[in-house]
Design an enzyme around this catalytic site. Structure first.
Site, short mmCIF file in Angstrom:
data_model
loop_
_atom_site.label_atom_id
_atom_site.label_comp_id
_atom_site.label_asym_id
_atom_site.label_seq_id
_atom_site.Cartn_x
_atom_site.Cartn_y
_atom_site.Cartn_z
N PHE A 191 0.34 -1.12 0.12
CA PHE A 191 -0.02 -0.31 0.23
C PHE A 191 0.93 1.23 -0.02
CE2 PHE A 191 -2.94 -2.85 2.32
CZ PHE A 191 -4.09 -3.26 0.98
N ASP A 192 2.16 0.73 0.42
CA ASP A 192 3.33 2.12 0.22
C ASP A 192 3.11 2.36 -0.62
OD1 ASP A 192 3.82 3.75 2.96
OD2 ASP A 192 5.10 2.02 3.83
N VAL A 193 4.00 1.57 -2.12
CA VAL A 193 3.65 1.55 -3.33
C VAL A 193 2.85 2.15 -4.19
CG1 VAL A 193 4.64 0.42 -5.29
CG2 VAL A 193 6.12 0.28 -3.25
#
Length: 399
Positions: A191-193
């Protein structure tokens, strides 16, 4: 879009060459854009690296201790964290202590000159430094100001935005792992990406709006919203169908086969994404009689009767090795794949002519995944050392 000469000055490095000259005369599609990168760790740095690859001049602002990922090791290359190296090429670094008046003035001047500013402080955390959107846009009306948080700027503003937390609360971990086992995190900070990609899309959309109107705006992205969007069929299954999904190991809730199946020497991903592919699979496995079985005639039938179909496929697949079936099923038009480690994935990309590894300076990294026919990505600057360009940037900001 009009970019003034003060912004363009930083396009020239200490050797006197412009970025276009360094890249052989090819100007990136974002050339001339100055990005003030006040982000750290993953989502923001990944977004700004993508922008930098496409020609933007990115100034990475770090605290005196540097980006957290500089210390996230092993693995390392020449003593430097490969985590940090993976998201910070094509940038210049300046270390600024925002509690120091001179450094704060430099940060504010950088924000005043920037086309794009990106930050992932806790919502409101930059207001005391005059670096929040309201303060920056008051003196720079064209700024595209991107904020990345964990849970938005409302009631969730005080929550720390770690990917693992979002994997947990969004429902992803409830979907990951064996049906009778514990929940698992994904193997990357997915989810960071995803939030970094969403931030990049938002920035480009806002720049297009600025091209038309001359006005900047704030772009807000949070990991939880990115997660719920990224859960696609599962989140849609709940909000539109009232179904709460559950862990199924490597199985797919709506397709079968669409999972690893055992073969003579391990496992092979086997996919029948539609009825035509299932027919090809049955022909390749000499199981044509299954095509007349009403339990397996349509995808919804095969999905409902997967426990009856799986052993019939597995029995036939046991006759040959992974490589043998990979060759035969691929030739027959059946989607399938071996389960590689990352070295195998890179090797496959190499064999397919994708050229996955590029070098910026002497540092290898993974190629930008976007191919542009006229303005390809650049790989000019290696990931910078802490404050590597501090002196030149400070001098530039004073002019």
């Amino acid at each position: 879009m009009v970019v003034d000469s003060a912004r363009l000055d930083i396009e020239t490095d200490l050797s006197g060459q412009s970025s276009a000259q360094r890249s052989g005369g090819v100007v990136g599609p974002l050339s001339g854009l100055l990005v003030a990168d006040f982000s750290r760790i993953l989502a923001g740095p990944y977004a700004t690296m993508l922008l930098a690859d496409l020609g933007a001049d990115v100034v990475k602002v770090e605290g005196p201790g540097g980006d957290d990922t500089r210390t996230w090791m092993p693995p390392t290359r020449d003593g430097v964290s490969t985590y940090y190296l993976g998201t910070n090429r094509n940038k210049r670094s300046i270390a600024l202590d925002l509690r120091d008046p001179e450094d704060l003035a430099a940060a504010q001047e950088l924000a005043a000159r920037a086309d794009v500013m990106i930050e992932n402080f806790k919502p409101g955390g930059l207001a005391r430094f005059g670096l929040d959107y309201a303060s920056v846009s008051a003196g720079n009306a064209g700024i595209v100001y991107a904020s990345i948080s964990g849970f938005g700027s409302g009631p969730g503003a005080s929550l720390p935005g770690y990917d693992l937390m979002v994997q947990a609360v969004s429902g992803l971990m409830s979907l990951t792992g064996d049906a009778d086992g514990p929940p698992f995190r994904a193997g990357i900070s997915v989810f960071d990406v995803m939030a970094g990609l969403h931030a990049t899309i938002g920035i480009l959309a806002a720049l297009r709006h600025r091209d038309v109107t001359g006005a900047g705006q704030q772009v807000e992205v949070n990991l939880l919203s990115s997660a719920l969007s990224g859960l696609v069929n599962h989140s849609s299954g709940f909000v539109a169908g009232g179904t709460v999904p559950f862990r199924m190991g490597n199985a797919h809730p709506s397709l079968f086969p669409y999972e690893p199946l055992p073969v003579a020497d391990g496992e092979l991903i086997v996919i029948a994404g539609n009825d035509g592919q299932f027919r090809k699979l049955c022909h390749a496995l000499d199981l044509e009689h299954l095509l007349e079985d009403p339990r397996f005639r349509r995808n919804q039938d095969r999905t409902a009767n997967r426990e009856q179909l799986r052993p019939l496929l597995v029995q036939r697949l046991a006759a040959k090795t992974r490589d043998e079936w990979f060759r035969e099923l691929t030739a027959a038009g059946v989607p399938c794949a071996p389960i590689n480690t990352i070295d195998g994935g890179v090797a496959l990309a190499e064999s397919l002519g994708l050229g996955p590894v590029v070098e910026s300076g002497s540092v290898p990294g993974i190629r930008n995944p976007i191919t542009l026919s006229a303005t390809p990505a650049r790989y000019e600057l290696p990931p910078p050392g802490l404050d590597e360009h501090g002196e030149e940037i400070r001098l530039w900001l004073k002019n």
